[in-house]
Design an enzyme around this catalytic site. Structure first.
Site, PDB file in Angstrom:
ATOM      1  CE  LYS A  30      -8.989  -2.755  13.756  1.00 61.47           C
ATOM      2  NZ  LYS A  30      -7.867  -3.438  13.092  1.00 61.47           N
ATOM      3  N   PRO A  82      -3.019 -11.642  11.100  1.00 65.60           N
ATOM      4  CG  PRO A  82      -1.147 -12.030  12.420  1.00 65.60           C
ATOM      5  CD  PRO A  82      -1.674 -12.192  11.031  1.00 65.60           C
ATOM      6  CG  ASP A  83      -6.693  -6.353  14.124  1.00 61.92           C
ATOM      7  OD1 ASP A  83      -5.885  -5.589  14.691  1.00 61.92           O
ATOM      8  OD2 ASP A  83      -7.742  -5.960  13.597  1.00 61.92           O
ATOM      9  CB  ILE A  84      -0.660  -6.026  15.058  1.00 61.53           C
ATOM     10  CG1 ILE A  84      -0.089  -6.896  13.931  1.00 61.53           C
ATOM     11  CG2 ILE A  84       0.391  -5.733  16.113  1.00 61.53           C
ATOM     12  CD1 ILE A  84       0.953  -6.208  13.057  1.00 61.53           C
ATOM     13  CB  VAL A  85      -3.852  -2.458  17.034  1.00 68.79           C
ATOM     14  CG1 VAL A  85      -5.166  -2.443  16.304  1.00 68.79           C
ATOM     15  CG2 VAL A  85      -3.852  -1.414  18.137  1.00 68.79           C
ATOM     16  CE  LYS A 109       9.224 -11.527 -13.695  1.00 69.32           C
ATOM     17  NZ  LYS A 109       9.993 -10.969 -14.795  1.00 69.32           N
ATOM     18  CE  LYS A 155     -11.379   0.202  10.051  1.00 69.00           C
ATOM     19  NZ  LYS A 155     -10.645   0.925   9.047  1.00 69.00           N
ATOM     20  CG  PHE A 187      -3.515   6.131  13.055  1.00 69.20           C
ATOM     21  CD1 PHE A 187      -2.720   5.954  14.167  1.00 69.20           C
ATOM     22  CD2 PHE A 187      -3.534   7.379  12.433  1.00 69.20           C
ATOM     23  CE1 PHE A 187      -1.954   6.999  14.658  1.00 69.20           C
ATOM     24  CE2 PHE A 187      -2.777   8.432  12.911  1.00 69.20           C
ATOM     25  CZ  PHE A 187      -1.978   8.245  14.032  1.00 69.20           C
ATOM     26  CG  ASN A 222      -0.235   0.008   2.520  1.00 65.94           C
ATOM     27  OD1 ASN A 222       0.412   0.980   2.853  1.00 65.94           O
ATOM     28  ND2 ASN A 222      -0.314  -1.083   3.263  1.00 65.94           N
TER      29      ASN A 222
HETATM   30  O1  PMT Z   1       2.495   6.532   6.414  1.00 63.26           O
HETATM   31  P1  PMT Z   1       1.892   7.824   5.886  1.00 63.26           P
HETATM   32  O2  PMT Z   1       2.115   7.979   4.406  1.00 63.26           O
HETATM   33  O3  PMT Z   1       2.346   9.020   6.680  1.00 63.26           O
HETATM   34  O4  PMT Z   1       0.302   7.712   6.065  1.00 63.26           O
HETATM   35  C1  PMT Z   1      -0.244   7.662   7.340  1.00 63.26           C
HETATM   36  C2  PMT Z   1      -1.416   6.655   7.407  1.00 63.26           C
HETATM   37  C3  PMT Z   1      -2.558   7.140   6.542  1.00 63.26           C
HETATM   38  C4  PMT Z   1      -0.967   5.278   6.921  1.00 63.26           C
HETATM   39  C5  PMT Z   1      -1.824   6.578   8.911  1.00 63.26           C
HETATM   40  O5  PMT Z   1      -2.220   7.827   9.349  1.00 63.26           O
HETATM   41  C6  PMT Z   1      -2.946   5.549   9.137  1.00 63.26           C
HETATM   42  O6  PMT Z   1      -4.119   5.814   8.961  1.00 63.26           O
HETATM   43  N1  PMT Z   1      -2.571   4.318   9.521  1.00 63.26           N
HETATM   44  C7  PMT Z   1      -3.477   3.181   9.682  1.00 63.26           C
HETATM   45  C8  PMT Z   1      -3.812   2.632   8.327  1.00 63.26           C
HETATM   46  C9  PMT Z   1      -4.730   1.415   8.432  1.00 63.26           C
HETATM   47  O7  PMT Z   1      -4.279   0.329   8.147  1.00 63.26           O
HETATM   48  O8  PMT Z   1      -5.909   1.612   8.896  1.00 63.26           O
HETATM   49  P2  PMT Z   1      -7.041   0.457   9.095  1.00 63.26           P
HETATM   50  O9  PMT Z   1      -8.275   1.203   9.263  1.00 63.26           O
HETATM   51  O10 PMT Z   1      -6.961  -0.547   7.984  1.00 63.26           O
HETATM   52  O11 PMT Z   1      -6.592  -0.287  10.408  1.00 63.26           O
HETATM   53  C10 PMT Z   1      -7.075   0.085  11.695  1.00 63.26           C
HETATM   54  C11 PMT Z   1      -6.026  -0.092  12.758  1.00 63.26           C
HETATM   55  O12 PMT Z   1      -5.691  -1.462  12.929  1.00 63.26           O
HETATM   56  C12 PMT Z   1      -4.722   0.613  12.469  1.00 63.26           C
HETATM   57  O13 PMT Z   1      -4.266   1.131  13.696  1.00 63.26           O
HETATM   58  C13 PMT Z   1      -3.795  -0.499  11.984  1.00 63.26           C
HETATM   59  O14 PMT Z   1      -2.430  -0.254  12.282  1.00 63.26           O
HETATM   60  C14 PMT Z   1      -4.309  -1.671  12.795  1.00 63.26           C
HETATM   61  N2  PMT Z   1      -4.146  -2.989  12.154  1.00 63.26           N
HETATM   62  C15 PMT Z   1      -4.785  -3.285  10.992  1.00 63.26           C
HETATM   63  C16 PMT Z   1      -4.664  -4.549  10.456  1.00 63.26           C
HETATM   64  C17 PMT Z   1      -3.847  -5.508  11.090  1.00 63.26           C
HETATM   65  N3  PMT Z   1      -3.706  -6.725  10.598  1.00 63.26           N
HETATM   66  N4  PMT Z   1      -3.230  -5.185  12.223  1.00 63.26           N
HETATM   67  C18 PMT Z   1      -3.346  -3.949  12.765  1.00 63.26           C
HETATM   68  O15 PMT Z   1      -2.750  -3.665  13.809  1.00 63.26           O
END
Ligand code: PMT
Length: 421
Positions: A358, A322-325, A306, A354, A340, A227
């Protein structure tokens, strides 16, 4: 400047650290360990930064470093004896304990830490640690198995619980030839941490773990699913937290950014690697911020060669990561958890969903799309917590990070006050 180490090994100070400690009063405790020779460089760095440094050695530290060199560097006689007629006529240990603004024990041996944990006062250094109200920091240095031993783990957990700052150890090659955690942090890093602790920022003494950047999920030998995250938002947060005195560890996906000064950085590539790196670092953590754009799914069984472009349609099978947070937030003993939410629409409702799903203490929602959130130099956040919300308007990510951590500090303090009452 080069210092001879044991076995002819020479350690060189980079002197790239620019910290100002004019007139700050530091006790530098030195205990018995091979890393004691680095204490001379540390003392030199502290003195150069303007600090007044009083070295206090444990009796067996003398086996590793001579008092004369330390006296020459600091301009003060090294203290060691607990029953010292010259100083103790006027209760010298209490006077010295009051004098210090910070006590740093570097290196701190396993034996020293055990005695400190037990509250023993059989050396001048232990007595000072007990008798001083100044912040106490220790920089452990020992063999990796001694560090991993349950007795040392219990001592460290107990000291952290009492507010002792535990700086390090680092991983790497050990004096005994083994590889692993147990090396004393380098003098430059300790110097930065001294400056942070004395600056007394809002996060002084707090341990923070952050994720930042994207993850890359391999499809074949050369391709990946990824991404657009640049890591800027997460790196800005790490920098702001460090400047407010936090001990910061940043787990980062592949990005082209410099590590903020004083921040420990762990580089990973995939969501599974990020997950493993985070799970290993949850000990005694105060705050976890998940800013990484973690791939929700990864290709099933990436191939090692490849893939040839023979097929007109190629189907990719994906499996959930896995969802880390969420996993960190679900633990029984857990840090304050901030996530975030990156949304293209329905910003507040999706973010709040969310946050609840979470189990987060706080979520910072940002709108993403062309020129927004990802990659951009600036950003805007809607921050939500139980019973509250605030908007942080569009601005450079560095300034936004300062405002967000100030909000986090307020909520953390509010939570502690509620728990205590
Ligand atoms: O890196 P930059 O270019 O400065 O951009 C910043 C950003 C837009 C990436 C940042 O501000 C941001 O929004 N980060 C979270 C992006 C995201 O994956 O959002 P989400 O809505 O998909 O996930 C929600 C939360 O779960 C996030 O805190 C994410 O880190 C966490 N997560 C998601 C999936 C996963 N498998 N494990 C996680 O911990």
């Amino acid at each position: 400047m080069a210092y001879p180490g044991p076995g002819g090994y020479t350690w060189r100070m980079t002197s790239s650290v620019s910290v100002h400690l004019h007139g700050r009063r530091v006790i530098l405790g030195i205990t018995a360990g091979i890393a004691a020779y680095k204490a001379a460089a540390l003392a030199r760095g502290l003195v150069r930064a303007g600090a007044e440094v009083q070295v206090v050695m444990t009796p067996s530290a003398r086996e590793f470093i001579g008092a004369m060199s330390l006296q020459a560097i600091t301009g003060r006689p090294v203290r060691e004896a607990i029953f010292d007629a010259q100083h103790e006529a006027a209760m010298g240990h209490i006077e010295l304990a009051r004098w210090a603004e910070l006590i740093l024990v570097a290196p701190a041996s396993a034996d020293f830490l055990a005695r400190l944990h037990a509250g023993l006062a059989d050396t001048l250094l232990h007595t000072l640690c007990l008798a001083s109200e100044a912040p106490l920091a220790v920089a452990p240095a020992m063999n990796r198995l001694m560090w991993a031993n349950p007795a040392t783990r219990a001592n460290i957990a107990g000291l952290l619980g009492r507010g002792v700052l535990v700086w390090g150890p680092a991983e790497g090659e050990q004096a005994c030839g083994e590889q692993g955690p147990g090396r004393m942090l380098e003098p430059d890093e300790l110097l930065r941490r001294v400056a942070g602790a004395l600056a007394g920022g809002r996060f002084a003494g707090r341990r923070v773990l952050l994720t930042a950047g994207p993850t890359r999920e391999p499809v074949d030998a050369v391709r990946f699913v990824g991404n657009r995250s640049s890591g800027r938002m997460g790196f800005a947060l790490a920098d702001a937290l460090r400047r407010e005195g936090a001990e910061v560890c940043l787990v980062s996906g592949p990005v082209g950014l410099e590590t903020p000064p004083g921040v420990e950085r762990i580089d990973v590539e995939t969501a599974l690697e990020m997950h493993a790196a985070v799970m290993q670092r949850l000990d005694a953590l105060d705050l976890f911020i998940a800013c990484a754009a973690v791939a929700d799914y990864r290709p099933v069984g990436p191939v090692s060669h490849k893939i040839k472009k023979n097929a007109d349609v190629l189907r990719l099978e994906l499996v959930k990561n896995p969802d880390i947070v969420a996993e960190v937030a679900a633990r029984s003993r857990r840090p304050f958890c901030v996530g975030f939410a990156a949304e293209t629409d329905g910003l507040e409702s999706y973010a709040e969903d969310k946050r609840r799903a979470k189990g987060l203490d706080m979520i910072a929602a940002n709108r993403v799309g062309p020129g927004l959130g990802f990659e951009a130099e600036d950003n805007a956040l809607l921050v939500l917590w139980e019973g509250g919300r605030t908007r942080l308007p569009r601005q450079p990510k560095a300034r936004l990070a300062e405002q967000l951590i100030s909000l986090i500090a307020e909520r953390m303090d509010a939570q502690t006050t509620t728990e205590d009452s």
